[in-house]
Design an enzyme around this catalytic site. Structure first.
Site, PDB file in Angstrom:
ATOM      1  N   LYS A 132       8.034 -61.845  52.669  1.00  0.00           N
ATOM      2  CA  LYS A 132       7.415 -62.629  51.586  1.00  0.00           C
ATOM      3  C   LYS A 132       7.309 -64.101  51.953  1.00  0.00           C
ATOM      4  O   LYS A 132       6.367 -64.760  51.541  1.00  0.00           O
ATOM      5  CB  LYS A 132       8.199 -62.453  50.285  1.00  0.00           C
ATOM      6  CG  LYS A 132       7.924 -61.112  49.611  1.00  0.00           C
ATOM      7  CD  LYS A 132       8.194 -61.163  48.131  1.00  0.00           C
ATOM      8  CE  LYS A 132       7.825 -59.856  47.457  1.00  0.00           C
ATOM      9  NZ  LYS A 132       8.218 -59.787  46.076  1.00  0.00           N
ATOM     10  N   LYS A 139       3.058 -50.603  53.384  1.00  0.00           N
ATOM     11  CA  LYS A 139       3.400 -50.045  52.062  1.00  0.00           C
ATOM     12  C   LYS A 139       2.262 -50.304  51.068  1.00  0.00           C
ATOM     13  O   LYS A 139       1.651 -51.372  51.089  1.00  0.00           O
ATOM     14  CB  LYS A 139       4.684 -50.761  51.616  1.00  0.00           C
ATOM     15  CG  LYS A 139       5.217 -50.363  50.282  1.00  0.00           C
ATOM     16  CD  LYS A 139       6.408 -51.235  49.893  1.00  0.00           C
ATOM     17  CE  LYS A 139       5.959 -52.504  49.221  1.00  0.00           C
ATOM     18  NZ  LYS A 139       6.987 -53.228  48.467  1.00  0.00           N
ATOM     19  N   LYS A 163       0.997 -53.606  44.882  1.00  0.00           N
ATOM     20  CA  LYS A 163       0.132 -54.101  43.812  1.00  0.00           C
ATOM     21  C   LYS A 163      -0.398 -55.498  44.111  1.00  0.00           C
ATOM     22  O   LYS A 163      -1.353 -55.940  43.509  1.00  0.00           O
ATOM     23  CB  LYS A 163       0.825 -54.055  42.449  1.00  0.00           C
ATOM     24  CG  LYS A 163       2.245 -54.638  42.374  1.00  0.00           C
ATOM     25  CD  LYS A 163       2.774 -54.525  40.938  1.00  0.00           C
ATOM     26  CE  LYS A 163       4.193 -54.158  40.689  1.00  0.00           C
ATOM     27  NZ  LYS A 163       5.311 -54.557  41.440  1.00  0.00           N
TER      28      LYS A 163
HETATM   29  P1  TYM Z   1       8.738 -53.589  42.506  1.00  0.00           P
HETATM   30  O1  TYM Z   1       8.293 -54.184  41.219  1.00  0.00           O
HETATM   31  O2  TYM Z   1       8.114 -54.099  43.764  1.00  0.00           O
HETATM   32  O3  TYM Z   1       8.543 -52.029  42.486  1.00  0.00           O
HETATM   33  C1  TYM Z   1       9.090 -51.217  41.462  1.00  0.00           C
HETATM   34  C2  TYM Z   1       9.592 -49.919  42.066  1.00  0.00           C
HETATM   35  O4  TYM Z   1       8.548 -49.262  42.768  1.00  0.00           O
HETATM   36  C3  TYM Z   1       8.978 -48.945  44.097  1.00  0.00           C
HETATM   37  N1  TYM Z   1       7.811 -49.049  44.995  1.00  0.00           N
HETATM   38  C4  TYM Z   1       7.388 -48.071  45.799  1.00  0.00           C
HETATM   39  N2  TYM Z   1       7.848 -46.820  46.010  1.00  0.00           N
HETATM   40  C5  TYM Z   1       7.179 -46.052  46.900  1.00  0.00           C
HETATM   41  N3  TYM Z   1       6.079 -46.475  47.578  1.00  0.00           N
HETATM   42  C6  TYM Z   1       5.584 -47.716  47.397  1.00  0.00           C
HETATM   43  N4  TYM Z   1       4.495 -48.098  48.057  1.00  0.00           N
HETATM   44  C7  TYM Z   1       6.259 -48.573  46.471  1.00  0.00           C
HETATM   45  N5  TYM Z   1       6.032 -49.854  46.042  1.00  0.00           N
HETATM   46  C8  TYM Z   1       7.001 -50.118  45.165  1.00  0.00           C
HETATM   47  C9  TYM Z   1      10.027 -50.006  44.428  1.00  0.00           C
HETATM   48  O5  TYM Z   1      10.893 -49.559  45.432  1.00  0.00           O
HETATM   49  C10 TYM Z   1      10.724 -50.158  43.087  1.00  0.00           C
HETATM   50  O6  TYM Z   1      11.712 -49.179  42.922  1.00  0.00           O
HETATM   51  N6  TYM Z   1      13.112 -55.840  43.356  1.00  0.00           N
HETATM   52  C11 TYM Z   1      12.456 -54.771  42.643  1.00  0.00           C
HETATM   53  C12 TYM Z   1      12.607 -54.877  41.128  1.00  0.00           C
HETATM   54  C13 TYM Z   1      14.001 -55.022  40.662  1.00  0.00           C
HETATM   55  C14 TYM Z   1      14.998 -54.005  40.650  1.00  0.00           C
HETATM   56  C15 TYM Z   1      16.150 -54.607  40.046  1.00  0.00           C
HETATM   57  C16 TYM Z   1      15.030 -52.666  41.050  1.00  0.00           C
HETATM   58  C17 TYM Z   1      14.545 -56.132  40.109  1.00  0.00           C
HETATM   59  N7  TYM Z   1      15.834 -55.882  39.743  1.00  0.00           N
HETATM   60  C18 TYM Z   1      17.322 -53.879  39.877  1.00  0.00           C
HETATM   61  C19 TYM Z   1      16.198 -51.942  40.880  1.00  0.00           C
HETATM   62  C20 TYM Z   1      17.337 -52.541  40.301  1.00  0.00           C
HETATM   63  C21 TYM Z   1      10.978 -54.796  42.971  1.00  0.00           C
HETATM   64  O7  TYM Z   1      10.445 -55.778  43.390  1.00  0.00           O
HETATM   65  O8  TYM Z   1      10.331 -53.663  42.628  1.00  0.00           O
END
Ligand code: TYM
Length: 341
Positions: free
Chosen positions: A124, A206, A209
Site C-alpha cells: 500500500k 488479488k 475493490k
Molecule cells: P478488506 O476490507 O480488504 O476485505 C474484507 C474481507 O475480504 C477478504 N478479501 C478477499 N478474500 C478472497 N479473495 C480476495 N480477492 C479478497 N479480497 C478481500 C479479506 O481477506 C477480508 O477478510 N484489514 C481488513 C479489515 C479488518 C479486519 C479487522 C478483518 C479490519 N479489522 C479485524 C478481520 C478482523 C481488510 O482490509 O479487509
C-alpha cells in the site's frame, strides 16, 4: 446450598467470531467468497460480531461523502447476506471508541520492526507513495484491537489477512505474558476455496475493490449482464482445456470461483467441461456467479432504501458492541496502571 452453587456446571461459552470489512469501495466477489459467505455460515452457529471498518478506510484518502455512502452500503450488505442483527452484533467501527483507545495502548506494545515487515504495508505504501501516513503503518495494531476487544476465538478472513492475524496473536500473547491472561488468542478461519480470488484481468493479482480497472473485479452489486460480460473477458491461456494446473492461473481462478458457487470439486469441474473449450466454461461460471449473488443483490436493493432502519441497526449494534468492548478495555487500562475514571 452454597456448595451446590459452586459445583453446578457452567454453560459453555459459545465461540465468538469477529470480522470486519472496509467501506473503501463496493465489495467484490473476492470479499464475498473469501470472507462474507463464511461470516454468514459461522454467524448462524456462533456468537458473531461484524463491523464496517471505517477507521481502517481512512488510512487511504477517502472522499467524505462517498465514505459515508459506502459505509451504509456495506452495512446493508451485511444484512443482505443474511446476518441477523438480533443475533449477531453488526456495527460501524468508529461508533465504538474503545477500538481507537485500545489501538493506542497496543501501539505501545508493538515494535516498529514488526510493522515494517507487513507485506500489505509495503504494497500500500508503494501504491500511495504520496500518503504513507502513520495510520497506514500501524493499521495491523488497530486490527488487533478490533479482534482482541471482543475476545474473539475465530476470525474468518481471506488469505491476504493471515499475516495481520499472526501479529494480532503475537501482540495478545505478549500482553498476556507481561501482565496476566487478558486476551483470548484468536485463530484465523480461512476457507479452503475462495480464500484468494484473483483479478479477472491479471490472475497473479488479488481481486480488489480499489483496482482502477473495473473489468478486473466483479462487484457484488453488478447486474447479471455485467457479470457475464466480465467473466467472458477474463484472461485465460491458449491451451483450451479446463483443468486445474501449473501455468493456468486464469482458469484456476475461474475454477475456484465456480467451485465456491456450486460446491463441486476441481475433478468434477474438469470432467463436466471435458472437451468443451473455454467459451462454454466461462458461460457456466458467469451463470453460477449470477445465481450466487442474486439473493444478495435483491435483498440489498430492498434494504438500501430504508436508511432509518440501517441507522437503527447501527445504533443498537454500537451499544451492544460497546458493552463487550468496554469490559475488555477496562481490564487493560487497569493492568497497565491507568487510574480508572
Ligand atoms: P478488506 O476490507 O480488504 O476485505 C474484507 C474481507 O475480504 C477478504 N478479501 C478477499 N478474500 C478472497 N479473495 C480476495 N480477492 C479478497 N479480497 C478481500 C479479506 O481477506 C477480508 O477478510 N484489514 C481488513 C479489515 C479488518 C479486519 C479487522 C478483518 C479490519 N479489522 C479485524 C478481520 C478482523 C481488510 O482490509 O479487509
Amino acid at each position: 446450598m452454597d456448595n451446590e452453587k459452586k459445583t453446578a456446571p457452567q454453560p459453555e461459552r459459545k465461540k465468538r467470531i469477529l470480522s470486519c470489512i472496509q467501506p473503501s469501495g463496493i465489495p467484490t466477489l473476492g470479499n464475498y467468497l473469501g470472507a462474507l459467505k463464511n461470516w454468514k455460515t459461522l454467524g448462524d452457529e456462533f456468537d458473531g460480531a461484524f463491523a464496517v471498518a471505517d477507521l481502517h478506510a481512512i488510512t487511504v484518502r477517502q472522499e467524505p461523502a462517498k465514505l459515508r455512502e459506502q459505509t451504509l452500503q456495506v452495512l446493508a450488505l451485511l444484512l443482505a447476506i443474511g446476518l441477523d442483527p438480533e443475533k449477531s452484533i453488526l456495527f460501524i467501527q468508529s461508533h465504538v471508541p474503545a477500538h481507537a483507545q485500545l489501538a493506542w495502548i497496543l501501539n505501545c506494545y508493538t515494535q516498529f520492526g514488526e510493522m515494517s515487515r507487513m507485506t500489505q504495508f509495503k504494497d500500500k505504501s508503494a501504491a500511495h507513495a504520496d500518503n504513507v501516513n502513520v495510520g497506514l503503518f500501524s493499521y495491523p495494531v488497530l486490527m488487533a484491537a478490533d479482534i482482541l476487544l471482543y475476545q474473539a476465538d475465530l476470525v474468518p478472513v481471506g488469505a491476504d489477512q493471515k499475516q495481520h492475524l499472526e501479529i494480532a496473536r503475537d501482540i495478545a500473547n505478549r500482553f498476556n505474558t507481561l501482565y496476566s491472561p487478558t486476551f483470548t488468542i484468536p485463530e484465523p478461519y480461512i476457507g479452503k476455496q475462495g480464500a484468494r480470488v484473483m483479478s479477472l484481468q491479471n490472475p497473479l493479482k488479488k481481486m480488489s475493490k480499489s483496482d482502477p480497472n473495473p473489468k478486473s473485479f466483479i462487484s457484488v452489486f453488478d447486474e447479471p449482464a455485467v457479470i457475464l460480460k466480465k467473466i467472458k473477458s477474463a484472461v485465460t491461456d491458449c491451451d483450451g482445456k479446463v483443468f486445474y494446473g501449473d501455468g493456468k492461473d486464469g482458469i484456476n481462478n475461474l475454477m475456484g470461483i465456480y467451485a465456491c458457487c456450486t460446491g463441486k470439486t476441481y475433478d468434477e469441474i474438469a470432467a463436466e467441461f471435458d472437451g468443451q473449450g473455454y467459451g462454454v466454461f466461462k458461460t457456466a461460471v458467469g451463470e453460477a456467479v449470477v445465481e450466487e449473488l442474486r439473493p444478495v443483490r435483491e435483498q440489498y436493493a430492498h434494504l438500501l432504501n430504508d436508511k432509518a432502519y440501517l441507522k437503527e441497526v447501527a445504533a443498537k449494534g454500537a451499544e451492544r458492541a460497546s458493552r463487550v468492548a468496554d469490559r475488555t478495555l477496562q481490564k487493560v487500562m487497569k493492568k497497565v496502571g491507568f487510574v480508572l475514571p
